[in-house]
Enzyme design. Structure first.
Site, PDB file in Angstrom:
ATOM      1  N   LEU A 194      -5.882  28.115 -41.335  1.00 32.09           N
ATOM      2  CA  LEU A 194      -5.938  28.666 -39.900  1.00 32.09           C
ATOM      3  C   LEU A 194      -4.361  28.932 -39.282  1.00 32.09           C
ATOM      4  O   LEU A 194      -4.122  29.878 -38.991  1.00 32.09           O
ATOM      5  CB  LEU A 194      -6.394  27.968 -38.754  1.00 32.09           C
ATOM      6  CG  LEU A 194      -7.924  27.967 -38.941  1.00 32.09           C
ATOM      7  CD1 LEU A 194      -8.498  27.066 -37.673  1.00 32.09           C
ATOM      8  CD2 LEU A 194      -8.620  29.271 -38.744  1.00 32.09           C
ATOM      9  N   HIS A 205      -1.213  24.662  -8.473  1.00 32.23           N
ATOM     10  CA  HIS A 205      -2.060  25.666  -8.499  1.00 32.23           C
ATOM     11  C   HIS A 205      -0.897  26.923  -8.612  1.00 32.23           C
ATOM     12  O   HIS A 205      -0.124  26.910  -8.027  1.00 32.23           O
ATOM     13  CB  HIS A 205      -3.142  25.859  -7.149  1.00 32.23           C
ATOM     14  CG  HIS A 205      -3.484  27.365  -7.296  1.00 32.23           C
ATOM     15  ND1 HIS A 205      -4.652  27.610  -8.129  1.00 32.23           N
ATOM     16  CD2 HIS A 205      -3.202  28.492  -6.688  1.00 32.23           C
ATOM     17  CE1 HIS A 205      -4.933  28.864  -7.836  1.00 32.23           C
ATOM     18  NE2 HIS A 205      -4.175  29.506  -7.040  1.00 32.23           N
TER      19      HIS A 205
END
Ligand SMILES: Cc1cc2nc3c(=O)[nH]c(=O)nc-3n(C[C@H](O)[C@H](O)[C@H](O)COP(=O)(O)OP(=O)(O)OC[C@H]3O[C@@H](n4cnc5c(N)ncnc54)[C@H](O)[C@@H]3O)c2cc1C
Ligand SMILES: NC(=O)c1ccc[n+]([C@@H]2O[C@H](COP(=O)([O-])OP(=O)(O)OC[C@H]3O[C@@H](n4cnc5c(N)ncnc54)[C@H](O)[C@@H]3O)[C@@H](O)[C@H]2O)c1
Length: 461
Positions: A182, A443
């Site tokens: 991968l 945030h």
């Protein structure tokens, strides 16, 4: 005959940490390795692969700049320059390892391969004998290539060879959508190489959870042809290519030509050429000495095995930890102590990244049957991931009912390497879901996705 207290076979990551740990307790020590020195990680593993991925990520971000209204016109990937940087930086990392080895006195090193001829006796190919009171096996691993892939002949590539290519190939068939397949397959693709990936049995990376595995197959096959359970009919080397015939989605055979076939089908421990049959070591069905993962001690008490050689947790930080434990225990035998092992943590540097933390899902189901809860989170709903245009993937966390103790997690998602560390550190501290929910969350950050998941998990406990 040379007599030493501790002989360490292999001077890779595990061998070097074993040497340093043992050296604290004895001066009579021999570190044996024919080379090439510099560790698998720095020479052909972690570092050159991450360097290739860094180039690929840059090309990918430039190509996808359009989604932000930013245009990076006429993107060129210069294969020579990409490979030159990979090797130049790789050589620096190897150089650092070799520099660190300069402090090892020359009489402490033997630059030859050895084999056991009895429990305490080692022999070099030219008949030199070493009698060691205690021995640490730290011989690493090498690629395991199934017989039928050998039909690719000189077009067969291993990870070691890939980094030596002068430039990027035009096309590569990757066999094995595991960790190496991968990482390297996707990097090559993003650098403009045509890639097709073939697997067996449906496995993708180290993922144990079926829902996350399916999400990964969907994610990766949107970017390149990936069949995790391919039916390959024939592999043939031709004058100018390697020809792969396989059953395509419409059930018909299809033949494609590639410059190379990259075998990323797993690795096998370097213990088969060590003459272990000349010892009293108990071996498992793969011929690897049976050992105690806490002490690294084998069934013959003065022999220890560390790193990829024991095939337990073939990762760099585990090799280093195991080397330290094995070196200390060998030097201080019979005072053998269990070493500190950390919470299992593995990261695949694909995009999205994959991470596994703590107990594997199958073990959780077995050991905590009826006593665990799980919650899943989809990054498609995560504000920060959306801002970054990287809102693909799923994250799952398992916790014990009642106590809320975190048991394990799997992540397919953006910056999984960082979320995985957060979870691994929390698990190591034996924190519960409510402990983690009491932490501050800024945030907008990816960690808010983890908080949403944990809130959901809390309701299921
Ligand atoms: C492509 C690739 C990418 C990887 N990426 C990562 C990653 O991102 N993160 C991560 O954690 N891990 C990664 N790994 C795994 C990591 O590189 C290994 O787990 C780690 O290097 C193992 O260290 P070791 O000391 O056990 O073995 P090695 O470093 O291989 O050392 C073994 C040594 O033993 C010597 N030796 C062998 N046979 C004999 C003998 N008979 N006598 C004497 N000496 C002998 C060898 O010459 C060698 O120097 C990657 C591996 C590969 C292949
Ligand atoms: N980021 C990292 O930490 C990192 C990166 C690279 C390697 N590694 C270490 O190296 C180890 C070896 O990596 P790997 O990718 O070679 O092994 P792996 O076990 O991760 O993957 C091998 C893959 O090959 C598949 N396979 C086996 N036989 C096949 C066949 N005949 N045809 C097609 N597919 C086949 C398997 O199903 C599996 O998916 C890893 O387990 C890991 O410990 C770690």
């Amino acid at each position: 005959m040379r007599k030493v207290t501790v002989a360490i076979i292999g001077a890779g990551t595990a061998g070097l940490t074993a040497y340093r740990a043992a050296r604290k307790h004895t001066d009579s020590i021999l570190l044996i390795d024919p080379g090439p020195l510099g560790t698998t990680c720095a020479r052909v593993g972690c570092m050159p692969s991450k360097l290739l991925i860094a180039a690929a990520d840059t090309a990918w971000h430039m190509r996808h700049a359009d989604m932000f209204g930013v245009s990076a016109a006429d993107i060129q990937v210069d294969g020579h320059k990409v490979m030159q940087r990979v090797r130049r930086m790789r050589d620096r990392f190897v150089g650092k390892v070799l520099e660190g080895m300069e402090s090892i006195p020359e009489q402490d090193m033997l630059h030859k391969p050895v084999r056991f001829i009895s429990d305490h006796l080692l022999e070099t190919a030219d008949g030199q004998l070493i009698e060691a009171e205690k021995i640490v096996i730290a011989t690493g691993s090498r690629p395991a290539v199934p017989e039928f892939l050998q039909k690719a002949g000189k077009r067969l590539l291993l990870n070691d060879d890939l980094f030596e290519l002068d430039t990027l190939p035009e096309s590569v068939a990757v066999f094995g959508p595991g960790v190496i397949g991968l990482e390297l397959g996707q990097a090559l693709l993003r650098l403009g190489v045509r890639v097709r990936m073939f697997g067996v049995g449906g496995a993708v990376g180290p993922i144990g959870d079926d829902e996350i595995r399916q999400a990964a197959v969907q994610c990766f096959s949107a970017e390149f042809p990936l069949d995790p359970d391919a039916q390959v009919k024939e592999i043939r080397e031709t004058d100018r290519a390697v020809e792969v015939t396989f059953i395509h989605t419409d059930e018909k055979p299809l033949t494609e030509h590639f410059d190379y076939l990259l075998a990323a089908t797993g690795r096998r421990p370097n213990v088969d050429r060590l003459g272990l049959d000349q010892t009293h070591l108990q071996l498992d069905d793969r011929g690897v000495p049976v050992f105690d993962p806490q002490t690294l001690q084998c069934s013959v008490e003065h022999i220890f095995i560390a790193g990829d050689a024991n095939n337990h947790l073939p990762l760099l930080h585990e090799a280093a930890d195991e080397g330290g434990i094995a070196g200390r225990n060998a030097a201080l035998l019979p005072d053998v102590q269990p070493g500190d092992r950390t919470v299992p943590l593995a990261v695949v540097f694909s995009d999205p990244q994959i991470a596994t933390i703590g107990m594997r899902p199958a073990n959780i189901h077995e050991q905590f049957s009826g006593r665990f809860a799980e919650a899943v989170y989809d990054f498609a709903y995560q504000a920060r991931a959306k801002v970054l245009g990287r809102d693909r993937g799923l994250m799952k966390v398992w916790a014990e009912t009642g106590s809320g103790t975190l048991l394990g997690a799997e992540i397919l998602g953006p910056d999984a390497e960082h979320l995985a560390h957060l979870l691994a550190w929390a698990m190591q501290q034996q924190l519960s879901v409510s402990d983690l929910l009491a932490m501050p969350y800024y945030h907008p950050v990816l960690e808010e996705g983890l908080r949403s998941l944990l809130r959901d998990l809390q309701t299921r406990l």
